[in-house]
Scaffold this active site. Structure first.
Site, PDB file in Angstrom:
ATOM      1  N   ASP A 470       0.882  -1.109  -0.113  1.00  0.00           N
ATOM      2  CA  ASP A 470       0.089  -0.110  -0.209  1.00  0.00           C
ATOM      3  C   ASP A 470       0.971   1.049   0.069  1.00  0.00           C
ATOM      4  O   ASP A 470       1.917   1.297   0.205  1.00  0.00           O
ATOM      5  CB  ASP A 470      -0.717  -0.012   1.347  1.00  0.00           C
ATOM      6  CG  ASP A 470      -2.206   0.281   0.967  1.00  0.00           C
ATOM      7  OD1 ASP A 470      -2.231   1.447   0.191  1.00  0.00           O
ATOM      8  OD2 ASP A 470      -3.187   0.358   1.743  1.00  0.00           O
ATOM      9  N   ASP A 542     -10.945   1.765  -3.043  1.00  0.00           N
ATOM     10  CA  ASP A 542     -11.639   1.257  -1.672  1.00  0.00           C
ATOM     11  C   ASP A 542     -12.937   1.384  -1.864  1.00  0.00           C
ATOM     12  O   ASP A 542     -13.681   1.254  -0.869  1.00  0.00           O
ATOM     13  CB  ASP A 542     -11.043   2.253  -0.688  1.00  0.00           C
ATOM     14  CG  ASP A 542      -9.720   1.951  -0.246  1.00  0.00           C
ATOM     15  OD1 ASP A 542      -9.084   1.204  -0.470  1.00  0.00           O
ATOM     16  OD2 ASP A 542      -9.238   2.983   0.630  1.00  0.00           O
TER      17      ASP A 542
HETATM   18  C1  GLA Z   1      -5.669   1.726   2.343  1.00  0.00           C
HETATM   19  C2  GLA Z   1      -6.368   0.508   1.456  1.00  0.00           C
HETATM   20  C3  GLA Z   1      -7.208  -0.308   1.887  1.00  0.00           C
HETATM   21  C4  GLA Z   1      -6.782  -0.842   3.320  1.00  0.00           C
HETATM   22  C5  GLA Z   1      -6.502   0.182   4.255  1.00  0.00           C
HETATM   23  C6  GLA Z   1      -5.449  -0.331   5.583  1.00  0.00           C
HETATM   24  O1  GLA Z   1      -7.019   2.633   2.362  1.00  0.00           O
HETATM   25  O2  GLA Z   1      -6.556   1.059   0.141  1.00  0.00           O
HETATM   26  O3  GLA Z   1      -7.468  -1.398   1.168  1.00  0.00           O
HETATM   27  O4  GLA Z   1      -5.548  -1.913   3.028  1.00  0.00           O
HETATM   28  O5  GLA Z   1      -5.325   1.283   3.583  1.00  0.00           O
HETATM   29  O6  GLA Z   1      -4.902   1.004   6.208  1.00  0.00           O
END
Ligand code: GLA
Length: 754
Positions: A470, A542
């Site tokens: 990420d 997301d």
């Molecule tokens: C980001 C990602 C999510 C998740 C969160 C975790 O927002 O896009 O899918 O992994 O971080 O903190």
């Protein structure tokens, strides 16, 4: 007839030594360039495939229209640098050690890559007339996919440093045309990526870019330019391009008042500078562009094949993408061994193949305020370490994956307390936090080694098949005090950061060849052709609500294929949108599940298991088939979507159809398909998770490809139902006979062109 006009150009690189020109010929296109007698490298043609070298004009300077429209501005230079009377779009700007800021690059020689190379290549060397600076212009051809892959390499052959202030990858010139043109780009935001933007191309400059240190959620380094079909043309001609870079980037599309259209792009010039020391080379990212005579779907399919065949790491690209479960939406930071085991047991019942523990597992990570940087399991959450959880996941028949965010650090972490100097910062300025975190300077060797050791230890001590990587905030205060003190150019850090990420991923993959990586930046913020050289899929957004997802996925799919498009069924839309619709949306890509399964009813679990079983039977078509969007949710304001996936042999296809609502009731039009064999009979089979009545009652279950394309699939949905969808599989039963036409060749041509 002279020699040139009688020799048919085959796909590959055809050189005309006498006229210093080269034709880069693909299945359906020709891209030609040549050298003028002044030594300037110019474009001669890009578009539909030509037959012979004699079809190409001599490379020569255009006539000067007026003293305000000099020839150097009007010609289509392959790589125009800032210098002389050039006022169009520029690919480069350079400052020499003596302060001169004028480039004058002239052709020196050409080199062809050996014929045996998978992607044939041509490199032209140019050199400044006065300074010891060489520029290599590199071209590669993807013959079957009608793509030209370009990059540039700068070499300082002198003793004094040279500063690059703009070093784009390429300039692309579209031919003059009477047709009006539309520019399509992708724009977005967090939970709203890849929204399709269309605008008429008129005189002026359109700019798309990222200045955030990552590819970004806000724009994608992709574009397409469509021409209105001219009389006799069936589909619009499309020029399309995609930049392989995961840091700051910029693409400029300029059209002048005469219709001359130029696209330039590469690493952004924003806050960019590169000190090219004596003897050093700076290579730009690849800029991939193509020509499609069969519309946006044709452009999409070419890029998809290129990504699958050339970009993705080979070991994984040949395997089906596994169905995964991700714990984020179910547990957020509230992660524990027992809680994850409970989810894993439920996920295994669904037929999930890969169980991924998201954020919240490492030292001090109780919320987003602490822990980033300390990549060790938190003993309060995992007193026995990760081992027992991983073992249980394996016993359940699933592989194990883990979330990391290596480029980041929370001020509240052991790492930051030990190395506060490892983040980007200016000494006199506050360090802007976003999501309570700061960005580590991956240009630094010591930072990269720390991260390599931490992640390598994690992967060596545990059986981890998959990392979700990420990156949850942009870079700010881009200072690098140590480098500056050593006489370095701190503005290099944007590029060095991206190189650092690539190097780290490459090193981890080299040590763990079967590792898969998912690229995520708060969703689809790092989805591009360069990150996909070292990752296997992307977290698309997301936003997992199916209505939003259809729009996001349509945009995403213009640039990248289904096998990399992570799509989970979560609790978003639960209670409002039927599970079948939610699964259908996620089955358009690499299917996953992310809902809190503890709350799912027995019926939901059974239906989900059934959709997953169906997906496993058809995923070869989704992940590696030819994808065509038959109905665009963007064009229908989200009311309809339809996507067809067709096997390469055209003997199997899938059709997904979605209707959000039908407030006036009534039926909709039949859905005309594409890419089938007109002379084959196809069995039409709705795929259903539950034993419901077939929607085909009263309709034929076998139709010819001709009928499916000309009249279409009958409307299979209930007239009033909202959030209605279906999935139909088509399988060739037999081929009737050859599809003959009685018209002579010449007459057929006349018909289409009249
Ligand atoms: C980001 C990602 C999510 C998740 C969160 C975790 O927002 O896009 O899918 O992994 O971080 O903190």
């Amino acid at each position: 007839m002279n020699d040139l006009s009688s020799v048919m150009m085959e796909p590959g690189i055809v050189a005309d030594q006498g006229r210093s020109l080269w034709a880069l010929v693909t299945e359906h296109s020709t891209y030609a360039l040549g050298v003028t007698k002044e030594g300037l490298v110019i474009n001669l043609h890009w578009g539909p495939r030509l037959a012979t070298l004699a079809d190409l004009p001599d490379p020569s300077l255009a006539l000067t229209h007026s003293s305000h429209d000099p020839a150097l501005t009007s010609i289509a230079e392959e790589y125009p640098g800032f210098g002389g009377l050039r006022y169009g779009e520029l690919a480069a700007q350079v400052v020499f050690a003596d302060g001169v800021r004028d480039l004058d690059l002239r052709y020196e020689r050409a080199e062809l890559l050996p014929d045996s190379a998978r992607l044939p290549g041509l490199t032209l060397s140019l050199r400044d007339r006065h300074y010891p600076l060489t520029l290599l212009l590199r071209y590669q051809l993807d013959l079957a996919n009608d793509l030209i892959i370009r990059s540039a390499a700068w070499r300082n052959e002198g003793d004094e440093p040279i500063r690059l202030e703009r070093a784009f990858s390429a300039a692309w010139h579209l031919p003059h045309s009477f047709a009006s043109r539309t520019l399509t780009t992708l724009a977005g935001q967090w939970v709203g990526e890849s929204q399709i933007q269309r605008r008429p191309l008129v005189a002026g400059t359109a700019l798309v870019e990222s200045r955030r240190g990552i590819t970004s959620l806000n724009a994608a380094p992709w574009l397409a330019i469509e021409s209105e079909p001219m009389p006799g043309q069936l589909a619009p001609e499309v020029y399309f391009a995609s930049l392989a870079w995961s840091g700051n980037w910029m693409i400029r599309v300029n059209c002048d008042v005469t219709g001359k259209t130029t696209v330039v792009g590469g690493i952004s010039e924003h806050d960019f500078a590169w000190q090219l020391a004596a003897g050093e080379t700076f290579t730009t990212p690849d800029f991939v562009a193509g020509f499609a005579d069969d519309g946006l779907n044709g452009a999409r399919q070419r890029l998809h094949r290129y990504v699958r065949e050339t970009v993705l790491p080979t070991s994984q690209a040949l395997q089906p993408r596994p169905v995964l479960y991700n714990s984020w939406e179910a547990t957020t930071f509230d992660v524990s061994e027992q809680g994850q085991i409970e989810l894993a047991e439920l996920a295994a019942r669904l037929g999930v193949e890969l169980f991924v523990v998201d954020d919240g597992w490492f030292l001090g990570r109780v919320s987003d305020t602490a822990g980033l940087g300390d990549w060790r399991p938190d003993p309060r959450k995992f007193p026995r370490g990760l081992g027992p959880l991983i073992e249980r996941v394996h016993d359940l028949g699933m592989a194990f994956g883990l979330w990391v965010e290596p480029e980041m650090v929370n001020p509240d972490s052991e790492l930051y307390r030990a190395h506060p100097d490892w983040v980007y910062a200016f000494p006199t300025r506050a360090r802007s936090e976003a999501r309570n975190q700061l960005v580590l300077n991956l240009g630094r060797e010591d930072v990269r080694s720390y991260l390599f050791e931490a992640l390598n230890r994690l992967l060596t001590e545990h059986s981890i098949a998959y990392l979700k990587w990420d990156m949850n905030r942009p870079i700010s205060e881009p200072g690098w005090a140590d480098y500056l003190a050593q006489g370095g150019e701190a503005r290099e850090l944007w590029v060095r950061h991206t190189h650092g990420v690539y190097a780290l991923m490459d090193a981890l993959r080299a040590h763990h060849p079967s590792l898969s990586i998912e690229s995520c930046a708060s969703g689809g913020g790092r989805a591009d052709l360069a990150i996909l050289r070292r990752t296997d899929q992307v977290w698309t957004s997301d936003n997992t609500h199916p209505e939003a997802r259809l729009l996001i996925q349509e945009g995403f799919s213009l640039a990248l294929p289904a096998r990399v498009m992570g799509a989970w069924v979560t609790d978003a839309g639960r209670g409002q949108v039927p599970l079948a619709f939610r699964f259908h949306v996620s089955m358009l890509g690499a299917l996953g599940v992310g809902g809190n399964l503890i709350h799912w009813s027995a019926e939901e679990m059974d239906e989900a298991a059934s959709w997953i079983a169906i997906y496993k039977q058809i995923r070869h078509l989704v992940q590696d088939g030819e994808q065509s969007w038959l109905l665009s949710p963007h064009a229908t304001r989200g009311q309809f979507a339809a996507v067809q996936y067709t096997s390469q042999a055209r003997d199997q296809a899938l059709v997904f159809f979605f209707r959000r609502d039908q407030v006036f009731g009534g039926s909709h039009s039949p859905l005309r398909l594409c890419h089938l064999k007109p002379n084959a009979l196809y069995r039409i089979e709705p795929l259903r998770a539950l034993p419901t009545a077939s929607p085909l009652q009263g309709y034929p279950t076998v139709l010819s490809g001709a009928a499916l394309m000309a009249t279409g699939l009958p409307p299979l949905l209930d007239n009033w139902q909202t959030h209605a969808s279906y999935l139909v599989k088509l399988t060739e039963i037999t081929v009737l006979s050859t599809w003959r036409t009685h018209l002579p060749e010449a007459e057929r041509y006349d018909r289409t062109s009249s």
